[in-house]
Design an enzyme around this catalytic site. Structure first.
Site, PDB file in Angstrom:
ATOM      1  N   HIS A 181      -1.088   4.933  -2.620  1.00  0.00           N
ATOM      2  CA  HIS A 181      -0.183   3.881  -2.142  1.00  0.00           C
ATOM      3  C   HIS A 181       0.410   4.132  -0.780  1.00  0.00           C
ATOM      4  CE1 HIS A 181       0.178   1.109  -5.564  1.00  0.00           C
ATOM      5  NE2 HIS A 181      -0.258   2.158  -6.240  1.00  0.00           N
ATOM      6  N   LYS A 210      13.019  -6.438   1.381  1.00  0.00           N
ATOM      7  CA  LYS A 210      12.173  -5.310   0.992  1.00  0.00           C
ATOM      8  C   LYS A 210      13.035  -4.057   1.090  1.00  0.00           C
ATOM      9  CE  LYS A 210       9.390  -6.566   4.368  1.00  0.00           C
ATOM     10  NZ  LYS A 210       8.078  -6.499   3.732  1.00  0.00           N
ATOM     11  N   ARG A 211      12.533  -2.909   0.649  1.00  0.00           N
ATOM     12  CA  ARG A 211      13.317  -1.694   0.796  1.00  0.00           C
ATOM     13  C   ARG A 211      13.645  -1.439   2.271  1.00  0.00           C
ATOM     14  NH1 ARG A 211      14.375   1.628  -3.776  1.00  0.00           N
ATOM     15  NH2 ARG A 211      15.312   2.996  -2.240  1.00  0.00           N
ATOM     16  N   LYS A 254       9.507  -0.144   8.145  1.00  0.00           N
ATOM     17  CA  LYS A 254       9.501  -1.589   7.902  1.00  0.00           C
ATOM     18  C   LYS A 254      10.235  -2.354   9.022  1.00  0.00           C
ATOM     19  CE  LYS A 254       9.161  -1.166   2.826  1.00  0.00           C
ATOM     20  NZ  LYS A 254       8.139  -2.084   2.275  1.00  0.00           N
ATOM     21  N   THR A 256       3.463  -6.573  -0.858  1.00  0.00           N
ATOM     22  CA  THR A 256       3.197  -7.663  -1.801  1.00  0.00           C
ATOM     23  C   THR A 256       4.183  -8.803  -1.600  1.00  0.00           C
ATOM     24  OG1 THR A 256       4.481  -6.430  -3.451  1.00  0.00           O
ATOM     25  CG2 THR A 256       2.070  -6.334  -3.622  1.00  0.00           C
ATOM     26  N   LYS A 286       4.028 -13.138  -1.801  1.00  0.00           N
ATOM     27  CA  LYS A 286       4.957 -14.048  -2.494  1.00  0.00           C
ATOM     28  C   LYS A 286       5.480 -15.117  -1.542  1.00  0.00           C
ATOM     29  CE  LYS A 286       6.633  -9.913  -4.842  1.00  0.00           C
ATOM     30  NZ  LYS A 286       7.745  -8.911  -4.784  1.00  0.00           N
TER      31      LYS A 286
HETATM   32  C1  PLP Z   1       7.838  -7.736  -4.191  1.00  0.00           C
HETATM   33  C2  PLP Z   1       9.014  -6.894  -4.244  1.00  0.00           C
HETATM   34  C3  PLP Z   1       9.089  -5.743  -3.461  1.00  0.00           C
HETATM   35  C4  PLP Z   1       7.998  -5.325  -2.497  1.00  0.00           C
HETATM   36  O1  PLP Z   1       8.275  -5.842  -1.224  1.00  0.00           O
HETATM   37  P1  PLP Z   1       7.427  -5.378   0.076  1.00  0.00           P
HETATM   38  O2  PLP Z   1       7.908  -6.291   1.133  1.00  0.00           O
HETATM   39  O3  PLP Z   1       5.989  -5.604  -0.260  1.00  0.00           O
HETATM   40  O4  PLP Z   1       7.764  -3.966   0.311  1.00  0.00           O
HETATM   41  C5  PLP Z   1      10.226  -4.974  -3.539  1.00  0.00           C
HETATM   42  N1  PLP Z   1      11.241  -5.311  -4.340  1.00  0.00           N
HETATM   43  C6  PLP Z   1      11.211  -6.420  -5.102  1.00  0.00           C
HETATM   44  C7  PLP Z   1      12.381  -6.754  -5.971  1.00  0.00           C
HETATM   45  C8  PLP Z   1      10.106  -7.253  -5.090  1.00  0.00           C
HETATM   46  O5  PLP Z   1      10.068  -8.343  -5.849  1.00  0.00           O
END
Ligand code: PLP
Length: 829
Positions: free
Chosen positions: A368, A556-557, A562, A664, A668
């Site tokens: 990952h 995101k985190r 990022k 991911t 979305k």
């Molecule tokens: C999808 C999701 C993530 C992943 O986000 P990335 O932008 O791909 O790092 C992290 N936290 C939650 C709650 C999510 O639904």
């Protein structure tokens, strides 16, 4: 298939609704001795959830029976994190009974969506890794593939984030406090886990027999949580292991009067499943963490072998790989490889070579991350003491493996040391996973390319067939049907319900991008979602948003790679433009952030503060006249994502190229009609391929340029500062007291890190300054495009239409074809 057709008959519908209400009422009676009118929201939630659970349980039992009957191979998906989100509404959507329940309950004045607020959200993961594991489980259930997800039942999930005076404060997440309706303990499958002690090797009978003595025992009790699939006949289990101290031993100690020691042992044993480590893409070699990893992998392996023997008494253990596949989600569960070796050698008495052969047929591994700080290693000293038998096994595997490498790379000591499983006092889990798995895969095309060319290049040369690129995906029904019902209904109205089974059918939306009436409806739904978010923000933050402004979201985190900082610096740049010319036209914009930072990640927390101060600045300046809003929404989790993502118009996916393995949330947002503003990183590259370059805004350095800059140390941050006036003005605001007049040095650490190298480390290693101009220009494009609503809406619809390639159903089909080879549970017709 066919529930929706069955209920089309009004009589059936009325009967079904009456039956639901009767069931719920009975649950209220039996569980709480109460009626509809007197029930609290929590009691009502539980009664409804128990009613739904009965239906899910039927599929659970059915799946179990059919798997046994049809003697099917089963996948164990091991992940130290799962992030399933709330379950009630999702189960109902999967059972295709949501509308029925909603109508039935509304007859007694109960709103199903509001009821779900009572459900605790299991925060058993940090972010993308855990969420992916949950998406996979749901797709496995939908495709009726026999699988079990295995992890830890953390008593405290990921911390709850509060923002106090513009700073992150962590509060514990006691999610089990009021009970969790969906979990069912299975006392028959409790396992014993052994830590510490020492091993005795016995060659007296001509072969090696190993005994493990003086160990400490911890019990692993499984709690199963059902996972339903869309319109599926079966439900799968997410099996969460909980640590308990072995009471019997404690009682003996109690009776000997040694109760202080006994209760200490109990505390220590139960600490193992107490709390989730809150680090994302980062690993600290803590003893407790190693214990967690061994705890759940050992329990799972013991259970998997026990289940194999129970179901297939006629098969020898050497045929294990015919009936089970084990997938390890990143390296955290890689100890499972060593644990299976232990069971095969010490319990099943297999010869070494046979055990190795069985193991390598069973395991597959997904990588990952390529980031150094996230690559898992354990010190030999710690490992040896905690897991003495596994230590002797890993040494032997390493020896065999290095000998085999010698044949491929004779005399190349450095290369072999780099590939070794044990070297320089450390055990390298990624090397173990690659050496002992039959399949290794990356999570996007770009990420897999980097694995082959870089991180695992020496392995790839020897085992080219082992590597696969299988791009991540999302459980797209949750992110549309549940999170954005308005859009989901519009899609079904336009192209029929087939897309809910087969995401590729979203392509049928493509012609709708030319249909003015459709575009208007899609735009109206986006507007409703923006208003819904505005209500949420006003209620929770007291900030009033303008639903006609551009909603630009980065959720995101919080991580330097990022680049939330790039986004924040650009906001300051926009602010300066307003200040320079307050009366000029300015497209109103709303920038929304949501991100948890690891509690020990100082710089990430400082970036959160920085964003909060930027928000303060722009909100308090009368010249801004509300045209610029910045909101930091606390406690990002799946439920918040479900409100935030459907309202987004711009999706910020701006990581340093080459650093985000896939992402991911980018998928979305795309599914929900946001336009991606992104770098050539992770799955963004494939989004570009799918939607076409006119429908996505790509900017910044390429992964190759990033690589080159590292390799040749050719990045000149100082020159950018000297030559780029706009950038310099923005950077100077970080330290001139504009943000925090009382303490102008508050953010100088962030400023320094962008401009000056520190103990040999490179300044601005994530190229924030380098990409600043390109990012600002890309944001200009966003603004220009937004000024042409029809064009924007068309692009938005084309994004939705192209998002079907990111369904996790597709990802799972590909894993199954290339890696697992499971057969589905056949439905009887
Ligand atoms: C999808 C999701 C993530 C992943 O986000 P990335 O932008 O791909 O790092 C992290 N936290 C939650 C709650 C999510 O639904």
């Amino acid at each position: 298939m066919g529930k929706e057709y069955f209920y089309m008959n009004e009589l059936n519908r009325a009967e079904a609704k009456a039956r639901i209400l009767k069931e719920v009422e009975e649950k209220l009676h039996r569980s709480f001795g109460i009626t509809f009118d007197d029930a609290t929201p929590m009691q009502l939630y539980k009664a409804v959830a128990l009613t739904v659970r009965d239906e899910v349980m039927e599929r659970w039992t059915h799946g179990r029976e059919e798997r046994a009957e049809q003697k099917l191979k089963r996948l164990y998906y091991l992940s130290v994190e799962f992030l399933p989100g709330k379950m009630l509404v999702n189960h109902l959507l999967n059972l295709v009974e949501f509308d029925l329940y909603q109508e039935a309950l509304s007859e007694v004045g109960v709103n199903l969506m509001e009821l779900e607020a009572e459900e605790p959200e299991p925060g058993l993961g940090n972010g993308g890794l855990g969420r992916l594991a949950s998406c996979f489980m749901e797709s496995l259930a939908t495709l009726q593939l026999p699988a079990m997800g295995c992890s830890i039942r953390y008593e405290y999930g990921l911390f709850r984030q509060q923002i106090v005076d513009g700073q992150q404060v962590e509060a514990p997440d006691n999610w089990l406090e009021d009970g969790f309706i969906w979990e069912v303990p299975d006392y028959d499958d409790e396992m014993e886990i052994h830590f510490g002690g020492h091993i005795i090797e016995d060659w007296s009978e001509g072969y090696l027999k190993v005994r493990h003595e003086d160990y400490n025992t911890v019990l692993a009790l499984p709690y199963d949580v059902p996972v339903s699939g869309y319109d599926s006949d079966i439900a799968l289990s997410m099996r969460l292991w909980s640590a308990r101290s072995p009471r019997r031993i404690n009682m003996e100690q109690f009776s000997r009067g040694d109760y202080i020691k006994a209760s200490e042992e109990k505390e220590l044993a139960e600490a193992i499943s107490k709390v989730l480590y809150p680090d994302d893409n980062h690993l600290e070699g803590k003893e407790l963490r190693l214990k967690q990893h061994y705890f759940f992998t050992s329990a799972t392996i013991q259970y998997a072998v026990k289940d194999f023997k129970r179901r297939f008494p006629e098969l020898p253990i050497t045929r294990l790989a015919d009936k089970i596949a084990i997938h390890i989600n990143d390296t955290h569960p890689a100890l499972a490889i060593l644990e299976l070796m232990r069971v095969l050698l010490d319990q099943e008495g297999l010869p070494w070579e046979t055990a190795i052969a069985v193991c390598s047929k069973v395991f597959a591994y997904t990588n990952h991350t390529i980031m150094n700080e996230a690559l898992e290693t354990w010190s030999e000293d710690l490992f040896k003491v905690l897991l003495p038998r596994l230590y002797s096994i890993v040494q032997a595997i390493n020896q065999d493996f290095c000998e085999s490498l010698w044949k491929h790379y004779p005399g190349q000591f450095d290369r072999i040391a780099k590939m070794a499983i044990v070297s320089y006092g450390q055990i390298h889990m990624a090397n173990l996973a690659v050496a002992m798995s039959h399949a290794v895969n990356g999570v996007s095309k770009l990420h897999t390319r980097i694995l082959k060319q870089d991180l695992f290049a020496d392995f790839y040369r020897i085992y080219p067939g082992r590597f696969h690129a299988i791009t991540n995906g999302i459980s797209y029904r949750r992110w549309s049907l549940k999170a954005n019902p308005g859009l989901a209904h519009l899609i079904t109205e336009a192209i029929g319900p087939g897309w809910l089974r087969d995401a590729a059918e979203l392509e049928k939306l493509r012609p709708m991008a030319e249909d003015g009436a459709f575009l208007e409806k899609a735009a109206a739904i986006k507007k409703e979602n923006k208003v819904r978010l505005a209500h949420y923000v006003e209620k929770t933050q007291g900030i009033v948003l303008n639903p006609d402004s551009i909603y630009d979201v980065q959720a995101k985190r919080l991580h330097e790679y990022k680049r939330q900082l790039l986004n924040a610096l650009h906001i300051l740049y926009l602010y300066q433009q307003i200040k320079a010319n307050p009366e000029a036209d300015f497209t109103p914009r709303t920038f929304l952030f949501a991100a948890k930072a690891a509690p020990g990640y100082y710089r990430a927390k400082l970036i959160i503060s920085f964003i909060c101060q930027v928000a303060e600045l722009v909100h308090n300046d009368p010249d801004v006249k509300g045209r610029l809003k910045v909101v930091f929404l606390p406690n990002y989790n799946v439920s918040l994502a479900e409100v935030l993502i459907p309202a987004a118009e711009v999706s910020e996916q701006i990581s340093t190229a080459g650093k985000e393995a896939s992402g991911t949330s980018n998928m979305k947002f795309m599914l929900n009609g946001a336009i991606t503003l992104g770098t050539l990183d992770g799955a963004n590259v494939e989004m570009l391929d799918a939607v076409g370059e006119e429908n996505i805004i790509i900017f910044g350095m390429t992964p190759e340029e990033v690589q080159q800059a590292y390799r040749f140390n050719s990045y000149r941050q100082g020159e950018l500062y000297e030559e780029n006036l706009a950038l310099r003005r923005v950077l100077d605001m970080m330290v001139d007291g504009s943000l925090t007049p009382a303490n102008p040095h508050r953010f100088s650490e962030l400023y320094q890190a962008l401009l000056f190298s520190d103990n040999g480390g490179m300044a601005d290693p994530y190229f924030v300054l380098k990409d600043f101009d390109a990012y600002a220009a890309a944001q200009k494009k966003v603004e220009a495009l937004y000024g042409r609503p029809k064009v924007w809406q068309k692009k938005s619809v084309l994004n939705i239409a192209a998002s079907g390639v990111f369904s996790s159903d597709k990802t799972i089909r590909e894993y199954n074809r290339k890696v697992w080879h499971l057969s589905p549970v056949e439905s009887e017709e």
